[in-house]
Design an enzyme around this catalytic site. Sequence first.
Site, PDB file in Angstrom:
ATOM      1  N   LYS A  73      29.518  28.345  45.964  1.00  0.00           N
ATOM      2  CA  LYS A  73      28.894  29.190  44.507  1.00  0.00           C
ATOM      3  C   LYS A  73      27.968  28.317  43.578  1.00  0.00           C
ATOM      4  O   LYS A  73      28.153  27.317  43.626  1.00  0.00           O
ATOM      5  CB  LYS A  73      30.451  29.378  43.859  1.00  0.00           C
ATOM      6  CG  LYS A  73      30.246  30.061  42.563  1.00  0.00           C
ATOM      7  CD  LYS A  73      31.751  30.308  42.052  1.00  0.00           C
ATOM      8  CE  LYS A  73      31.972  31.196  40.965  1.00  0.00           C
ATOM      9  NZ  LYS A  73      33.594  31.253  40.369  1.00  0.00           N
ATOM     10  N   SER A 115      34.912  35.878  40.223  1.00  0.00           N
ATOM     11  CA  SER A 115      33.517  35.563  39.817  1.00  0.00           C
ATOM     12  C   SER A 115      32.857  35.120  40.935  1.00  0.00           C
ATOM     13  O   SER A 115      31.800  34.609  41.089  1.00  0.00           O
ATOM     14  CB  SER A 115      33.556  34.557  38.677  1.00  0.00           C
ATOM     15  OG  SER A 115      34.128  33.348  38.824  1.00  0.00           O
ATOM     16  N   SER A 134      39.549  34.077  40.443  1.00  0.00           N
ATOM     17  CA  SER A 134      38.192  34.270  40.873  1.00  0.00           C
ATOM     18  C   SER A 134      37.876  33.603  42.453  1.00  0.00           C
ATOM     19  O   SER A 134      36.995  33.992  42.729  1.00  0.00           O
ATOM     20  CB  SER A 134      37.410  33.307  40.054  1.00  0.00           C
ATOM     21  OG  SER A 134      37.152  33.828  38.741  1.00  0.00           O
TER      22      SER A 134
END
Length: 575
Positions: A119, A200, A224
């Site tokens: 990420k 996310s 997330s």
Amino acid sequence: MAGSVLGKVLSEATIASTDSLFPLLQNADSANLFPMPRCGSFKLEEATVDQMQKAMASGTLTSVQLVQCYMLRVYQTDDYINSLLQLNPDALQIAANRDAERKAGRVRGPLHGIPFTVKDNMATKDALETTAGSWALLGSVVPRDAFVVKKLRDSGAVLFGKATLSEWADMRSNNYSEGYSGRGGQARSPYNFTVNPGGSSTGSATGVAANAIAFSLGTETDGSVINPAERNSIVGFKPTVGLTSRAGVIPESEHQDAVGTFGRTVRDAVYALDAIYGVDSRDNYTLGQVGKTPSGGYAQFLTDKYALKGAVFGIPWRSFWTKADPEQLRVLKTILGLLTSAGARIVNGTEITNYETIVSPDYWNWDYGTTRGYPNESEYTVVKVDFYNNIKTYLSELKNTNIRSLEDIIQYNYDNDGSEGGNPWPLGNPAFYSGQDGFLASSETKGVRDTTYYQALNFTQSSTRKGINDALTTSGGKKLSGLLVPPDVGQAPQIAAQAGYPVITVPAGVHSATGMPFGLAIMQTAWAEAELVKWGSAIEDLLLKSNTPYKRSLPKWHGYLQRNIPLLSIYEGSD
């Protein structure tokens, strides 16, 4: 990607024809819309890490080929799902070095030569940017690799690139398009392009789901990792806070942040977890794992469906299950029947203590305490203050940037309203419908840890930990194998997130109306990752070997030509 790199990939990768890279209209709404070419003689689609290792050991596949073939897959799919934010220009060279090590007789472990993404909130000391998806941090220079990134490099894995995400890991706005960032654009689920893909850690999950990378890392403050995993029919593993270091990770809340893993199988996600956990002097929270982790890692606890005989799982029915839509309930009840037939016992009514107060009744709401009139019982009270302080500490180590505080980020977003949406829609960006109200709320606290903050921290942690621990304990004092929960009900991973407790989710099915997947998750107490590995892999094996559709399935790319922003927040099935 640079044209020269693409040219090399297209010339060296073995594909049937260039036409196979394009989605054909007659294959719309089917898994054949984006057919995945073979990687030389190797079938890369849905391949496990073990299968890749076996092929590399036999000499029929190389790490360089893997990188090239994943580049080709990204080239084929990324204009559609946008899972990759930035390709690592050094990926081919790293892969070549891993191949040379293998040839010399050195294989570092099960991830040697395997490409992965992280990420874009995890620092990498290389040619890659680390921006949390924001233009504000473009060009900033990090002091070192994030601890988890360094651990993966040391394991022999190949950093393929940075994955897209919800900008600033969802901290900036409270009404936004999940999976969108100013720098990365809108990430979309390969199962349905029009609806919420989960966040996310969106790009990390969608890339694994689309077979555009072998495995990936994400971060979770509240759902997330678990949410994007279950909404993309893959395995997500969110560990106990403190098992994986957050040093070098753009923070949200030191009390709840955790680095987790994504894989198409439990085994692959666990290989990644084994590579990244450990004590780190730059994250004091990792000291909590001393004496509580197994010698030899977690992969040793992987098992099969036969281990389910004698297992006892709790069902917090009123706490979470009643909030699932009817289609999910039918499917998940069927899976419970399969577990029973495999020899497990299901205990209903193992509720989270005081769930009527701490579990929001209608939908995920991280400011539920304030909604009830008690900000000193709200998770958001804690996160707002933590973010203000934690982001300032992170920014202080960066070079080549003038962004040093939350106020600097807020002003940048105002100054670049069209791209960064500082103002609410319609003045700003439609993806950030509420602008940057999350940042503004955090800024108002000035990072002051007052009485309300400490009361909220104590309440959220103690109530959720007691709630889960009580639910895991039978009336006779025996511990359950785990709590089975529907992770598509956001309040389930939320309670574990507030507690700092671990969760694993495995694929369980897809909604008939939207084609969007959902999962079955297991919740446990602190440092009980071995239990999650054991039972998660056993349930996965049962579902894979049962003659049911309730397991991981390939995406059908519904709505592949649609580009709506914001995405639809749909969580229901056909009824």
